[in-house]
Design a protein around this motif. Sequence first.
Motif, PDB file in Angstrom:
ATOM      1  N   TYR A  55       6.834 -15.741-110.660  1.00  0.00           N
ATOM      2  CA  TYR A  55       7.453 -14.659-109.525  1.00  0.00           C
ATOM      3  C   TYR A  55       8.163 -13.639-110.561  1.00  0.00           C
ATOM      4  CZ  TYR A  55      10.500 -12.754-106.125  1.00  0.00           C
ATOM      5  OH  TYR A  55      11.210 -11.646-105.626  1.00  0.00           O
ATOM      6  N   THR A  99      13.779 -17.852-110.267  1.00  0.00           N
ATOM      7  CA  THR A  99      15.105 -18.098-109.640  1.00  0.00           C
ATOM      8  C   THR A  99      15.718 -19.372-109.432  1.00  0.00           C
ATOM      9  OG1 THR A  99      14.128 -16.045-108.352  1.00  0.00           O
ATOM     10  CG2 THR A  99      16.218 -17.369-107.702  1.00  0.00           C
ATOM     11  N   LEU A 147      14.772 -21.887-106.372  1.00  0.00           N
ATOM     12  CA  LEU A 147      13.544 -21.461-105.771  1.00  0.00           C
ATOM     13  C   LEU A 147      12.722 -21.787-107.002  1.00  0.00           C
ATOM     14  CD1 LEU A 147      14.452 -17.900-103.961  1.00  0.00           C
ATOM     15  CD2 LEU A 147      14.105 -20.297-103.139  1.00  0.00           C
ATOM     16  N   GLY A 148      11.967 -20.735-107.713  1.00  0.00           N
ATOM     17  CA  GLY A 148      11.000 -21.009-108.485  1.00  0.00           C
ATOM     18  C   GLY A 148      11.482 -21.905-109.775  1.00  0.00           C
ATOM     19  N   GLY A 203       9.957 -22.119-100.787  1.00  0.00           N
ATOM     20  CA  GLY A 203      10.611 -20.720-100.985  1.00  0.00           C
ATOM     21  C   GLY A 203       9.995 -20.263-102.240  1.00  0.00           C
ATOM     22  N   ALA A 204       8.881 -20.955-103.146  1.00  0.00           N
ATOM     23  CA  ALA A 204       8.554 -20.581-104.436  1.00  0.00           C
ATOM     24  C   ALA A 204       7.048 -20.599-104.560  1.00  0.00           C
ATOM     25  CB  ALA A 204       9.076 -21.429-105.299  1.00  0.00           C
ATOM     26  N   THR A 205       6.352 -20.215-103.547  1.00  0.00           N
ATOM     27  CA  THR A 205       4.880 -20.042-103.301  1.00  0.00           C
ATOM     28  C   THR A 205       4.273 -19.197-104.433  1.00  0.00           C
ATOM     29  OG1 THR A 205       4.945 -20.104-100.894  1.00  0.00           O
ATOM     30  CG2 THR A 205       2.971 -19.346-102.020  1.00  0.00           C
ATOM     31  N   ARG A 206       4.942 -18.084-104.908  1.00  0.00           N
ATOM     32  CA  ARG A 206       4.486 -17.304-105.812  1.00  0.00           C
ATOM     33  C   ARG A 206       4.353 -17.996-107.335  1.00  0.00           C
ATOM     34  NH1 ARG A 206       6.399 -11.400-104.433  1.00  0.00           N
ATOM     35  NH2 ARG A 206       5.458 -10.930-106.850  1.00  0.00           N
ATOM     36  N   THR A 207       5.730 -18.616-107.552  1.00  0.00           N
ATOM     37  CA  THR A 207       5.881 -19.420-108.679  1.00  0.00           C
ATOM     38  C   THR A 207       4.980 -20.577-108.774  1.00  0.00           C
ATOM     39  OG1 THR A 207       8.204 -19.051-108.607  1.00  0.00           O
ATOM     40  CG2 THR A 207       7.407 -20.866-110.053  1.00  0.00           C
TER      41      THR A 207
HETATM   42  C1  LIG Z   1      16.335 -13.206-104.597  1.00  0.00           C
HETATM   43  C2  LIG Z   1      14.788 -13.551-104.274  1.00  0.00           C
HETATM   44  C3  LIG Z   1      14.172 -14.300-105.313  1.00  0.00           C
HETATM   45  C4  LIG Z   1      13.247 -14.948-105.301  1.00  0.00           C
HETATM   46  N1  LIG Z   1      12.858 -15.995-106.209  1.00  0.00           N
HETATM   47  C5  LIG Z   1      11.540 -16.314-105.953  1.00  0.00           C
HETATM   48  C6  LIG Z   1      10.913 -17.296-106.877  1.00  0.00           C
HETATM   49  O1  LIG Z   1      11.654 -17.742-108.141  1.00  0.00           O
HETATM   50  N2  LIG Z   1       9.674 -17.687-106.894  1.00  0.00           N
HETATM   51  C7  LIG Z   1       8.740 -17.375-105.584  1.00  0.00           C
HETATM   52  O2  LIG Z   1       7.760 -17.955-105.765  1.00  0.00           O
HETATM   53  N3  LIG Z   1       9.387 -16.579-104.881  1.00  0.00           N
HETATM   54  C8  LIG Z   1      10.653 -16.096-105.097  1.00  0.00           C
HETATM   55  N4  LIG Z   1      11.227 -15.232-103.965  1.00  0.00           N
HETATM   56  C9  LIG Z   1      10.271 -14.815-103.007  1.00  0.00           C
HETATM   57  C10 LIG Z   1      10.438 -15.482-101.400  1.00  0.00           C
HETATM   58  O3  LIG Z   1      11.019 -16.764-101.940  1.00  0.00           O
HETATM   59  C11 LIG Z   1       9.076 -15.972-101.080  1.00  0.00           C
HETATM   60  O4  LIG Z   1       8.210 -14.712-101.096  1.00  0.00           O
HETATM   61  C12 LIG Z   1       9.249 -15.843 -99.445  1.00  0.00           C
HETATM   62  O5  LIG Z   1      10.318 -16.419 -99.072  1.00  0.00           O
HETATM   63  C13 LIG Z   1       8.080 -16.896 -99.327  1.00  0.00           C
HETATM   64  O6  LIG Z   1       8.421 -18.236 -99.055  1.00  0.00           O
HETATM   65  P1  LIG Z   1       7.475 -19.478 -99.436  1.00  0.00           P
HETATM   66  O7  LIG Z   1       7.811 -19.369-100.872  1.00  0.00           O
HETATM   67  O8  LIG Z   1       8.060 -20.909 -98.797  1.00  0.00           O
HETATM   68  O9  LIG Z   1       6.245 -19.190 -98.772  1.00  0.00           O
HETATM   69  C14 LIG Z   1      12.318 -14.691-104.131  1.00  0.00           C
HETATM   70  C15 LIG Z   1      12.963 -13.873-103.215  1.00  0.00           C
HETATM   71  C16 LIG Z   1      14.161 -13.269-103.235  1.00  0.00           C
HETATM   72  C17 LIG Z   1      14.448 -12.316-102.430  1.00  0.00           C
END
Ligand SMILES: Cc1cc2nc3c(=O)[nH]c(=O)nc-3n(C[C@H](O)[C@H](O)[C@H](O)COP(=O)(O)O)c2cc1C
Length: 264
Positions: free
Chosen positions: A147, A175, A178-179, A228-232
């Motif tokens: 991410y 993060t 999260l990731g 909260g870390a779908t992209r990671t």
């Molecule tokens: C401050 C901040 C940090 C984030 N860190 C990450 C991260 O480390 N990895 C990730 O995949 N998304 C991260 N995101 C994106 C969101 O968590 C994610 O796009 C969104 O909440 C979707 O949730 P899901 O991953 O459960 O589908 C971050 C968003 C914000 C605002």
Amino acid sequence: MAKSHVESRTRTLLVAFLVCAVCSVIVSSTSVFLEPRQRANRERDREEKILRIVHGHEGLADLLSGLSGVTLAAHVVDLATGDSADHLDPVSFDPRRAAIDPLLGIALPDNRDPAGIGHRSRFSVVYQVESERRIILVVLPVHGSGYASTMYGYLALGGDLNTVAGLTFFEHGETPGLGGEIEDPDWLESWIGKRVFDEAGKVRIEIVPDVVDLSSSDSIYQVDGLTGATRTCDGVTALLRYWLSDDGFGPYLERVRKSNEEMP
Ligand SMILES: Cc1cc2nc3c(=O)[nH]c(=O)nc-3n(C[C@H](O)[C@H](O)[C@H](O)COP(=O)(O)O)c2cc1C
């Protein structure tokens, strides 16, 4: 009075010059003197990371410490052919630097860069655990975009070159909470025993968006997603698939598979 002023300025400059000269001799000779020790430290650090993954492999730590004939060795491999590149020293070879070297690296076009790394070295340093001339574990360095950062880790595969023996990430900037949970020991443990290739040799390993459906036959290739870390997680799937493909360690894995088959 004026003369002594000039003299004292000359003396000051002379003393400053001498101090600089002495310091630079000390610094450079210390650097030369410490180089072997720094090199040994770098190698120990790398081996510690590898050993951490090796310890996750059932029984292997005991084998390594208790049995003679079981060895852990680093090799530089040519990714295009899978062959050992014995002219390169696995201790000093730096794949990150090599990735941007015109001779040692290649630029990846977008359509061949699912891990989002832009460049990669033509060579990589792999670790092999061998017993009676069979390779019973390989540890592969892997990296790719997440991410917010490039994630660096090691993937260990058992002697069938298909079963995950361990996964670890030692450097990333995802993060925390999260990731950053890609470092969670329980989650990393859930990878152990998963298969990376299906019977047709297709790379299948993946992180699913939610929770693995254990009743599905695909579950052997799947790991739970991180909240909260779908992209990671998508990044981890993409980087593993890239490094396991023919553009990554595919030729090396094929060579090891053949050499294991040839062993009695
Ligand atoms: C401050 C901040 C940090 C984030 N860190 C990450 C991260 O480390 N990895 C990730 O995949 N998304 C991260 N995101 C994106 C969101 O968590 C994610 O796009 C969104 O909440 C979707 O949730 P899901 O991953 O459960 O589908 C971050 C968003 C914000 C605002």
